[in-house]
Scaffold this active site. Structure first.
Site, PDB file in Angstrom:
ATOM      1  N   LYS A 148       0.842  -1.192   0.000  1.00  0.00           N
ATOM      2  CA  LYS A 148       0.000   0.000   0.000  1.00  0.00           C
ATOM      3  C   LYS A 148       0.876   1.240   0.000  1.00  0.00           C
ATOM      4  CE  LYS A 148      -4.094  -0.422   2.454  1.00  0.00           C
ATOM      5  NZ  LYS A 148      -4.861  -0.723   3.694  1.00  0.00           N
ATOM      6  N   GLY A 150      -8.705   4.096  -3.247  1.00  0.00           N
ATOM      7  CA  GLY A 150      -8.529   2.719  -3.684  1.00  0.00           C
ATOM      8  C   GLY A 150      -7.350   2.511  -4.614  1.00  0.00           C
ATOM      9  N   GLU A 176       1.292  -4.810   4.323  1.00  0.00           N
ATOM     10  CA  GLU A 176       0.243  -5.081   5.293  1.00  0.00           C
ATOM     11  C   GLU A 176      -0.236  -6.507   5.064  1.00  0.00           C
ATOM     12  OE1 GLU A 176      -2.518  -1.583   6.359  1.00  0.00           O
ATOM     13  OE2 GLU A 176      -3.783  -2.921   5.191  1.00  0.00           O
ATOM     14  N   HIS A 194     -15.861  -4.391   4.737  1.00  0.00           N
ATOM     15  CA  HIS A 194     -15.411  -3.041   5.080  1.00  0.00           C
ATOM     16  C   HIS A 194     -16.518  -2.390   5.911  1.00  0.00           C
ATOM     17  CE1 HIS A 194     -13.590   1.057   4.056  1.00  0.00           C
ATOM     18  NE2 HIS A 194     -14.749   1.355   4.622  1.00  0.00           N
ATOM     19  N   LYS A 202     -15.618   1.945  -3.374  1.00  0.00           N
ATOM     20  CA  LYS A 202     -16.965   1.613  -2.939  1.00  0.00           C
ATOM     21  C   LYS A 202     -18.001   1.841  -4.035  1.00  0.00           C
ATOM     22  CE  LYS A 202     -15.323   3.232   1.477  1.00  0.00           C
ATOM     23  NZ  LYS A 202     -15.119   4.456   2.274  1.00  0.00           N
ATOM     24  N   GLU A 221     -12.269   3.755   9.504  1.00  0.00           N
ATOM     25  CA  GLU A 221     -12.491   2.570   8.666  1.00  0.00           C
ATOM     26  C   GLU A 221     -11.851   1.319   9.279  1.00  0.00           C
ATOM     27  OE1 GLU A 221     -13.015   4.417   4.210  1.00  0.00           O
ATOM     28  OE2 GLU A 221     -11.067   3.515   4.664  1.00  0.00           O
ATOM     29  N   ASN A 281     -10.657   8.714   7.564  1.00  0.00           N
ATOM     30  CA  ASN A 281     -10.886   9.639   6.462  1.00  0.00           C
ATOM     31  C   ASN A 281     -11.333  10.973   7.039  1.00  0.00           C
ATOM     32  OD1 ASN A 281     -10.274   7.961   4.269  1.00  0.00           O
ATOM     33  ND2 ASN A 281     -12.260   6.962   4.424  1.00  0.00           N
ATOM     34  N   ARG A 335     -12.749  13.896   6.279  1.00  0.00           N
ATOM     35  CA  ARG A 335     -13.579  14.725   5.399  1.00  0.00           C
ATOM     36  C   ARG A 335     -15.014  14.214   5.480  1.00  0.00           C
ATOM     37  NH1 ARG A 335     -11.132  10.842   1.845  1.00  0.00           N
ATOM     38  NH2 ARG A 335     -12.741   9.345   1.244  1.00  0.00           N
ATOM     39  N   ARG A 348     -23.818   4.317  -5.827  1.00  0.00           N
ATOM     40  CA  ARG A 348     -23.053   5.384  -6.489  1.00  0.00           C
ATOM     41  C   ARG A 348     -23.203   5.193  -7.990  1.00  0.00           C
ATOM     42  NH1 ARG A 348     -17.168   6.386  -3.736  1.00  0.00           N
ATOM     43  NH2 ARG A 348     -17.774   6.088  -1.575  1.00  0.00           N
TER      44      ARG A 348
END
Ligand code: ADP
Ligand code: ADP
Ligand code: MG
Length: 457
Positions: free
Chosen positions: A158, A165, A200, A208, A237, A275, A290, A292, A338
């Site tokens: 990561k 993502g 990780e 999630h 997502k 998360e 996150n 925001r 979405r």
């Protein structure tokens, strides 16, 4: 309260924030690029300022030009929305230096959230479970190999400064790790301006689960329940719901308390999301915070009745929360799809264009957050999210029934969209039973190639 707020964003989230301002009696300033002169957010705001050419780096990411627009219009505060400058410490500092309130967390919060390795250390020290990982950034492939053996394959590479993502790679063995490592580093550098990567443990087929947090100036922190965001494609997502069909009341309480602990350890202020990944044994692990408002915030608004954008503004002004978790009345079920202007039949290729025929869904239990209107031409420069369709009912079955009906009503011809994919999901028995993990969507798109990095935004 503030008398004027500048909204440093575009699309549905700019519309969302301008609406909150109007309801609070606050004047709003919309900013826009030359490609967005016909955008809906301009029509709803009190003032409009052009901040540059179509390319985001010169407009929606242009800190100087946005601060100047705020000064010229006399805006006392800036709401950054999500994406763009929302999590940039440099922007929050630039606002403070100009005497403008940044509606969001502190610059210190943003620096810890933006550096995933540093953020995880603080949260782990507070006793919240985090995913086993390298102790810090890894520069050298020989070191990476040793750490991977220690963690145990499969592992994930990561990027410390990553998001949305992107920059995530799964390695099932040493050969793949050796192959992917240097590619991951150079990609992270190019995409996020920070080539630091870390390893990780890869959690196999997780869910999630994330918790919405609100924190005021006095250090009071509450959570507003969880969101299930397991239905993803390429770590992004697609469908979110609240509550999660995968949690027992005991697990919900345990994870909620861990989320608050994480937020307190980070000295968190304003709205944020903690998360977690949840594995098959119901063990959960913190992955990131996150800092925001999130794309999927409406599902929490529907189950709590709390306007999260209004809360962000109120908290940024210095008001206190004024209620406790126990005083919330969380009930019912909300689901969000979405909707992207992408063609699922063509490997989700973006499909911009002009909307010739527009029929939005409505009726009981339906909320549509969008910047679309008939005759609107989607610019090619930006994210393909065109609408968020959210349904609410007292039960999950009810919310699914309403979603199925609302998807069928929605017409945005001739754009190609993900509406048809979501109709299939709503009809699927596993989805209906709440029986899924992050690999769920693959059965609808069997040829989807995870390794083919998604850099189309
Ligand atoms: P959420 O976490 O709210 O569900 P996403 O993670 O998909 O939403 O991110 C929200 C928006 O911000 C998306 O449009 C995404 O492309 C953008 N975004 C998130 N992180 C980054 C980043 N590091 N760089 C650029 N864009 C980002
Ligand atoms: P981003 O900043 O891009 O949102 P996250 O760390 O939040 O990155 O991860 C995004 C998604 O990637 C998660 O929701 C999950 O599906 C997957 N993911 C991340 N870390 C792991 C992991 N260690 N094991 C399995 N899946 C993971
Ligand atoms: Mg994330």
């Amino acid at each position: 309260m503030f008398s004027k707020i500048l909204v440093a964003n575009r699309g549905e989230i700019a519309v969302r924030i301008i609406r909150a301002c109007r309801e609070m009696g606050i004047q709003s300033v919309a900013v826009y690029s030359e490609a967005d002169a016909e955008s809906l957010h301009l029509k709803l705001a009190d003032e409009q300022v052009c901040i540059g050419p179509p390319i985001s780096a010169k407009s929606y990411l242009n800190i100087d030009s946005i601060i100047q627009a705020a000064k010229e219009t006399g805006a006392e505060a800036i709401h950054p929305g999500y994406g763009y400058l929302a999590e940039k410490e440099e922007f929050a500092k630039a606002c403070a230096d100009s005497g403008i309130v940044f509606i969001g967390p502190t610059p210190h919060n943003l620096s810890l959230a933006g550096d995933k390795i540093a953020g995880k250390k603080v949260v782990a020290a507070a006793g919240v479970p985090v995913i086993p990982s390298s102790p810090g950034g890894v520069d050298d492939i020989a070191v990476a190999r040793l750490i991977a053996v220690d963690i145990g394959y499969p592992v994930m590479i990561k990027s410390s400064g990553g998001g949305g993502g992107r920059g995530i790679r799964v390695c099932s063995d040493e050969a793949t790790l050796s192959e992917e490592f240097s590619i991951a580093k150079s990609e992270a550098g190019a995409a996020f301006g920070n080539s630091t990567v870390y390893l990780e443990k890869y959690i196999v087929q997780p869910r999630h689960i994330e918790f919405q947090i609100l924190a005021d100036r006095s250090g009071d922190v509450i959570h507003l329940g969880e969101r299930e965001c397991t239905i993803q494609r390429r770590y992004q997502k697609l469908i979110e719901e609240a509550p999660s069909p995968g949690l027992t009341p005991e697990l919900r309480q345990e994870m909620g308390l861990a989320a608050i602990k994480a937020a307190k350890a980070l000295n968190y202020f304003n709205a944020g999301t903690v998360e977690f990944l949840l594995d098959k044994n119901n063990d959960f692990y913190f992955i990131e915070i996150n800092s925001r408002i999130q794309v999927e915030h409406p599902v929490t608004e529907l189950t709590t009745g709390i306007d999260l954008v209004r809360e962000q503004i109120r908290l940024a002004y210095g008001e206190l929360l004024g209620y406790t978790y126990e005083e919330l009345n969380i009930r019912g079920w909300a689901i969000e799809c979405r909707i992207n202007a992408e063609n699922p039949a063509m490997n989700f290729m973006p499909s911009p264009g002009k909307i010739v025929s527009y029929r939005p869904p409505g009726g009981f239990g339906v909320r549509l957050d969008t910047h679309l209107y008939e005759g609107y031409e989607l610019p090619i420069y930006y994210d393909s999210l065109i609408a968020k369709l959210i349904t609410f009912d007292l039960t999950r079955e009810g919310a699914i029934r309403i979603m199925r009906r609302a998807l069928a009503e929605f017409d945005v011809s001739p754009l190609k969209t993900t509406i048809s994919l979501y109709s299939q999901v709503m009809d699927d028995a596993d989805f209906q039973k709440g029986n899924f993990d992050t690999s769920y969507i693959e059965k609808f798109i069997p040829d989807d190639d995870d390794d083919d990095d998604d850099d189309d935004e």
